[in-house]
Enzyme design. Structure first.
Site, PDB file in Angstrom:
ATOM      1  N   PRO A  38     -10.677  31.344 -24.692  1.00 17.07           N
ATOM      2  CA  PRO A  38     -11.763  32.238 -25.084  1.00 17.07           C
ATOM      3  C   PRO A  38     -13.076  31.488 -25.920  1.00 17.07           C
ATOM      4  O   PRO A  38     -12.602  30.759 -26.757  1.00 17.07           O
ATOM      5  CB  PRO A  38     -11.092  33.331 -26.002  1.00 17.07           C
ATOM      6  CG  PRO A  38     -10.029  32.493 -26.417  1.00 17.07           C
ATOM      7  CD  PRO A  38      -9.758  31.657 -25.457  1.00 17.07           C
ATOM      8  N   TYR A  89     -30.131  34.180 -19.107  1.00 11.60           N
ATOM      9  CA  TYR A  89     -29.232  35.194 -18.453  1.00 11.60           C
ATOM     10  C   TYR A  89     -29.641  36.488 -18.465  1.00 11.60           C
ATOM     11  O   TYR A  89     -28.918  37.205 -17.943  1.00 11.60           O
ATOM     12  CB  TYR A  89     -27.993  35.000 -19.314  1.00 11.60           C
ATOM     13  CG  TYR A  89     -27.354  33.558 -19.287  1.00 11.60           C
ATOM     14  CD1 TYR A  89     -27.042  32.767 -18.156  1.00 11.60           C
ATOM     15  CD2 TYR A  89     -27.046  33.150 -20.422  1.00 11.60           C
ATOM     16  CE1 TYR A  89     -26.599  31.633 -18.551  1.00 11.60           C
ATOM     17  CE2 TYR A  89     -26.451  31.852 -20.772  1.00 11.60           C
ATOM     18  CZ  TYR A  89     -26.085  31.049 -19.725  1.00 11.60           C
ATOM     19  OH  TYR A  89     -25.647  29.988 -19.989  1.00 11.60           O
ATOM     20  N   CYS A 112     -44.886  28.377 -26.609  1.00 15.97           N
ATOM     21  CA  CYS A 112     -45.943  28.730 -25.966  1.00 15.97           C
ATOM     22  C   CYS A 112     -45.503  28.891 -24.575  1.00 15.97           C
ATOM     23  O   CYS A 112     -45.623  27.987 -23.519  1.00 15.97           O
ATOM     24  CB  CYS A 112     -47.076  27.906 -26.190  1.00 15.97           C
ATOM     25  SG  CYS A 112     -47.972  28.151 -27.851  1.00 15.97           S
TER      26      CYS A 112
HETATM   27  C1  LIG Z   1     -16.996  28.123 -20.960  1.00 17.39           C
HETATM   28  C2  LIG Z   1     -15.663  28.114 -20.706  1.00 17.39           C
HETATM   29  C3  LIG Z   1     -14.837  28.912 -21.242  1.00 17.39           C
HETATM   30  C4  LIG Z   1     -15.265  29.993 -22.308  1.00 17.39           C
HETATM   31  O1  LIG Z   1     -15.928  31.003 -21.581  1.00 17.39           O
HETATM   32  P1  LIG Z   1     -16.353  32.524 -22.587  1.00 17.39           P
HETATM   33  O2  LIG Z   1     -16.802  33.236 -21.348  1.00 17.39           O
HETATM   34  O3  LIG Z   1     -17.232  31.785 -23.403  1.00 17.39           O
HETATM   35  O4  LIG Z   1     -15.111  32.980 -22.990  1.00 17.39           O
HETATM   36  C5  LIG Z   1     -13.299  28.986 -20.965  1.00 17.39           C
HETATM   37  N1  LIG Z   1     -13.063  27.712 -20.109  1.00 17.39           N
HETATM   38  C6  LIG Z   1     -13.981  27.143 -19.403  1.00 17.39           C
HETATM   39  C7  LIG Z   1     -13.386  25.949 -18.650  1.00 17.39           C
HETATM   40  C8  LIG Z   1     -15.243  27.095 -19.822  1.00 17.39           C
HETATM   41  O5  LIG Z   1     -15.920  26.162 -19.066  1.00 17.39           O
END
Ligand SMILES: *Cc1c(COP(=O)(O)O)cnc(C)c1O
Length: 414
Positions: free
Chosen positions: A260, A302, A328
């Site tokens: 996470p 996003y 800008c």
């Molecule tokens: C970015 C990433 C995450 C984390 O994703 P979240 O949406 O921030 O929890 C986990 N594993 C991998 C391989 C990622 O590239």
């Protein structure tokens, strides 16, 4: 944290500034471990790219987290922050064999997501246990910008290529100790996630030396009122029991892994900015703040909606504002937001500013990246200074020597 405490932080450390509440990070970490307390071995690897401040990494280490890294620099940052190599997993995409070998030499767990590198690495280093990133072709969220499990995604090895994987493993005699997926950033529907997990279990049966199954991340946190969030408790209950069942079938206790990022740090972060100018046009009232997409790019990149409120005057009558930056270019943080009446000089607070905010900041427009503060046990600790002019110029070289002082470069207008 109270508005007063936040305002004190802007007085002490200047504006704009990122503030992270450590207790919120701890809460989220405990929620996740609590939800999966029924599995015998759980491993949480915090995704460094969400927020790579060294103090945040050290705090994660104290909570008992490992790290998920996507570049050799993140690996080195993790080691620098005190993590043991075995508590770091390297899950890159599109990097060279050399970079993967360098990470492997540092002793971290390698996760490979394409057949070409799998074969090359396996041939050269058959003794290094490897995790394989699978693409289960499941769309986790509705937003194609952040769903990475679908059919033409660049991430992971397709489940339709498992026969290729098995041939490589057999030919190289390499050992596969983990199976991994990371389907995107929005788990809205737990059943979809569980469906992807079944594909992972099915894949896992092909490998008899597994130590762990890594379910990646994608836990959704609420950004605005009414947002759906991942029901961690329900996911924990359902996936744990299914995982335990699978381990019995498999014949060995495996570790259940997650990576996470956003879930742990997003809500812990606030971004404080000051209003430079209130500009009334014929149709809109703009609040122009001392920041822009150089500091917080998620709304523009996003379309993320970060809740914005006025902490200098929270009880004033609400009006409609478009909050914009000082870069800008078009850098709108929020259009037509109801915010307590804004006066020039007021401090606005952006919520959910802990993940993918400071770590994505740049020096565009030659602005300084902001300071970062960790709020720990009722005290504000500076964990990153804002940039200064020296930072802008320190890597630029030779501007004094490359131009011949006698040569006139002036172009005549005639
Ligand atoms: C970015 C990433 C995450 C984390 O994703 P979240 O949406 O921030 O929890 C986990 N594993 C991998 C391989 C990622 O590239």
């Amino acid at each position: 944290m109270t508005n007063k405490q936040l305002l004190q932080i802007t007085e002490q450390f200047g504006s704009p500034v990122y503030v992270y509440d450590a207790s919120k990070i701890k809460n989220q970490f405990q929620r996740l471990t609590g939800a999966f307390s029924n599995v015998s071995s759980l491993k949480l690897n915090y995704a460094v790219k969400a927020n790579s401040n060294i103090s945040i990494l050290k705090y994660m280490n104290r909570l008992g987290s490992g790290l998920d890294t996507v570049s050799i620099q993140e690996v080195k940052l993790g080691l620098f922050a005190g993590f043991k190599p075995e508590d770091i997993i390297f899950t890159p995409n599109g990097v060279s064999l050399q970079e993967i070998e360098e990470a492997s030499a540092l002793g971290v767990q390698i996760n490979i997501d394409n057949l070409s590198i799998l074969e090359q690495f396996g041939s050269l280093h058959p003794d290094v246990p490897i995790c394989i990133r699978i693409n289960p072709h499941v769309m986790a969220g509705g937003n194609s910008k952040i769903s990475v499990g679908h059919i033409d995604s660049k991430f992971g090895i397709s489940i339709h290529q498992i026969p290729h994987i098995l041939r490589i493993v057999e030919n190289t005699k390499m050992r596969i100790n983990g199976i991994h997926m990371h389907t995107g950033s929005d788990i809205l529907d737990i059943d979809v996630f569980l469906y992807a997990s079944e594909i992972l279990f099915e894949t896992a049966k092909n490998f008899d030396q597994l130590e762990f199954i890594d379910f990646g991340s994608g836990f959704k946190v609420p950004y605005k009122v009414g947002d759906i969030q991942t029901n961690i408790e329900e996911l924990g209950k359902k996936l744990s029991s299914r995982f335990n069942e699978f381990c019995k079938e498999y014949g060995r206790e495996l570790t259940l892994g997650f990576e996470p990022g956003k879930f742990l740090v997003s809500e812990a972060g606030k971004f404080l900015v000051q209003v430079n100018v209130v500009k009334q046009t014929t149709s809109t009232v703009f609040a122009g703040v001392d920041s822009g997409f150089n500091h917080l790019i998620r709304p523009m990149l996003y379309g993320s909606e970060h809740h914005i409120h006025n902490i200098s005057n929270p009880d004033a009558r609400e009006r409609f504002y478009s909050v914009v930056g000082y870069i800008c270019e078009t850098d709108t943080f929020g259009s037509n937001r109801r915010i307590a009446e804004i006066k020039e000089g007021d401090t606005l607070c952006f919520e959910n500013a802990g993940a993918y905010c400071a770590s994505m900041a740049s020096n565009y427009n030659s602005r300084f990246r902001p300071a970062e503060v960790l709020w720990l046990n009722g005290k504000a600790h500076l964990i990153r200074k804002a940039d200064n002019f020296e930072d802008l110029i320190k890597n630029q070289v030779n501007y004094d020597s490359i131009f011949d002082s006698n040569e006139k470069l002036k172009v005549s207008s005639k």
